[in-house]
Design a protein around this motif. Structure first.
Motif, PDB file in Angstrom:
ATOM      1  N   ALA A 175      -2.501  -2.819  -9.420  1.00 29.05           N
ATOM      2  CA  ALA A 175      -1.042  -2.721  -9.597  1.00 29.05           C
ATOM      3  C   ALA A 175      -0.313  -3.047  -8.294  1.00 29.05           C
ATOM      4  N   GLU A 176      -0.797  -2.507  -7.173  1.00 28.50           N
ATOM      5  CA  GLU A 176      -0.148  -2.751  -5.884  1.00 28.50           C
ATOM      6  C   GLU A 176      -0.260  -4.213  -5.457  1.00 28.50           C
ATOM      7  N   GLU A 197       0.716  -3.541 -14.008  1.00 31.14           N
ATOM      8  CA  GLU A 197       1.299  -2.350 -13.369  1.00 31.14           C
ATOM      9  C   GLU A 197       0.597  -1.060 -13.785  1.00 31.14           C
ATOM     10  N   LYS A 198      -0.099  -1.079 -14.905  1.00 35.76           N
ATOM     11  CA  LYS A 198      -0.789   0.123 -15.392  1.00 35.76           C
ATOM     12  C   LYS A 198      -2.224   0.219 -14.879  1.00 35.76           C
ATOM     13  N   ASP A 199      -2.669  -0.794 -14.160  1.00 37.48           N
ATOM     14  CA  ASP A 199      -4.057  -0.833 -13.704  1.00 37.48           C
ATOM     15  C   ASP A 199      -4.143  -0.314 -12.266  1.00 37.48           C
ATOM     16  N   ASN A 200      -4.621   0.922 -12.111  1.00 43.31           N
ATOM     17  CA  ASN A 200      -4.726   1.533 -10.790  1.00 43.31           C
ATOM     18  C   ASN A 200      -6.134   1.467 -10.218  1.00 43.31           C
ATOM     19  N   SER A 201      -6.972   0.596 -10.782  1.00 42.18           N
ATOM     20  CA  SER A 201      -8.300   0.395 -10.205  1.00 42.18           C
ATOM     21  C   SER A 201      -8.164  -0.396  -8.904  1.00 42.18           C
ATOM     22  N   ASN A 202      -9.191  -0.320  -8.084  1.00 39.76           N
ATOM     23  CA  ASN A 202      -9.116  -0.943  -6.763  1.00 39.76           C
ATOM     24  C   ASN A 202      -9.133  -2.467  -6.844  1.00 39.76           C
ATOM     25  N   PHE A 203      -8.259  -3.071  -6.077  1.00 40.64           N
ATOM     26  CA  PHE A 203      -8.207  -4.528  -5.946  1.00 40.64           C
ATOM     27  C   PHE A 203      -8.979  -4.952  -4.702  1.00 40.64           C
ATOM     28  N   MET A 204      -8.592  -4.407  -3.544  1.00 39.93           N
ATOM     29  CA  MET A 204      -9.243  -4.768  -2.287  1.00 39.93           C
ATOM     30  C   MET A 204      -8.738  -3.828  -1.196  1.00 39.93           C
ATOM     31  N   SER A 205      -9.611  -3.444  -0.272  1.00 42.92           N
ATOM     32  CA  SER A 205      -9.152  -2.610   0.835  1.00 42.92           C
ATOM     33  C   SER A 205      -8.339  -3.459   1.806  1.00 42.92           C
ATOM     34  N   ASP A 252       0.863  -1.191   0.000  1.00 41.36           N
ATOM     35  CA  ASP A 252       0.000   0.000   0.000  1.00 41.36           C
ATOM     36  C   ASP A 252       0.898   1.240   0.000  1.00 41.36           C
ATOM     37  N   LYS A 253       1.399   1.572  -1.172  1.00 41.31           N
ATOM     38  CA  LYS A 253       2.440   2.595  -1.305  1.00 41.31           C
ATOM     39  C   LYS A 253       2.034   3.949  -0.720  1.00 41.31           C
TER      40      LYS A 253
END
Length: 261
Positions: free
Chosen positions: A114-115, A146-154, A104-105
């Motif tokens: 991406a994260e 790496e280019k996908d900045n949509s949410n994965f999970m909180s 979580d940068k």
């Protein structure tokens, strides 16, 4: 339980039945818990100077496991004794052991697609290790993700997920616990195809597209929602993102397996 007084930025919480049971909570921590207590179908739990919003169904299993170790004030719970020790252990396992905190940068509490490359979420049954997608996926696929900045999970939902996976509540999720849960999900996906012979990867991609469409529609609704509606929609959105993350993780695992053949 009631607030007796506030001194030096701390709330002093005393149980109504006994003044011997006194709990000191920092004002900032208590205010953070109050905000988390408004999440739909979740309860704010304070432990070890941290706050987690735990899904009520999961919380019920914790209460059954750690009887008498949760103190209640209004809609907030304070974990003590073995319950506190357990939440400290599972939190450390997820945040440090699975590298979620470092992934979580920007420290916003949300892991993007991406994260997620830097979280440990791929099971390698041969080495009995849980690996980072970045360490096992092909470079071409990594470059795309790496280019996908949509949410994965909180981060909060990742914690809830691993509490749910940790069947024996020892604070560590084993390979066996993960694979048993994945087998259940895979069986459900195969059954949902109704015997049509559809490839499981096609089925997962179809589910991924449907979830992404639902998330987009829900996000648009939030732009015109009032505060109460917005909170309910955010909780629904968190649930959809949780489902999307699970589907995405399965897609990654299947792609890794097939590319390795």
């Amino acid at each position: 339980m009631k607030i007796e007084n506030i001194q030096n930025g701390q709330y002093e919480l005393n149980t109504i039945s006994s003044n011997k049971d006194t709990i000191y909570i920092s004002k900032d921590l208590f205010e953070e818990a109050k905000k988390s207590s408004h999440y739909f179908n979740k309860t704010a739990v304070i432990f070890n100077n941290q706050v987690m919003a735990i899904e009520n169904e999961i919380l019920k299993t914790l209460k059954d496991e750690f009887k008498q170790d949760f103190k209640k004030y209004e809609n907030i719970l304070i974990a003590k004794n073995k319950a506190e020790e357990y939440l400290k252990k599972i939190s450390n396992y997820v945040l440090a052991g699975l590298n979620v905190a470092n992934a979580d940068k920007n420290q916003d509490g949300m892991i993007t697609i991406a994260e997620s490359l830097d979280t440990r979420n791929i099971v390698d049954e041969h080495s009995s290790l849980i690996l980072k997608p970045r360490d096992v996926l092909p470079l071409g696929l990594i470059n795309i993700i790496e280019k996908d900045n949509s949410n994965f999970m909180s981060v909060n939902d990742i914690l809830n997920l691993h509490i749910s996976l940790d069947k024996n509540k020892d604070g560590v999720v084993t390979i066996q616990e993960i694979t048993e849960d994945e087998n259940i999900r895979n069986n459900q996906i195969e059954e949902s195809s109704n015997g049509g012979g559809k490839d499981i990867l096609d089925e997962l991609y179809e589910r991924q597209r449907k979830l992404q469409k639902q998330i987009t529609q829900l996000t648009l609704k939030m732009s015109n929602a009032d505060e109460e509606q917005s909170q309910m929609l955010q909780d629904k959105l968190a649930g959809l993102n949780s489902q999307l993350s699970a589907v995405t993780a399965q897609i990654m695992a299947i792609l890794k397996e097939r590319m390795g053949k």
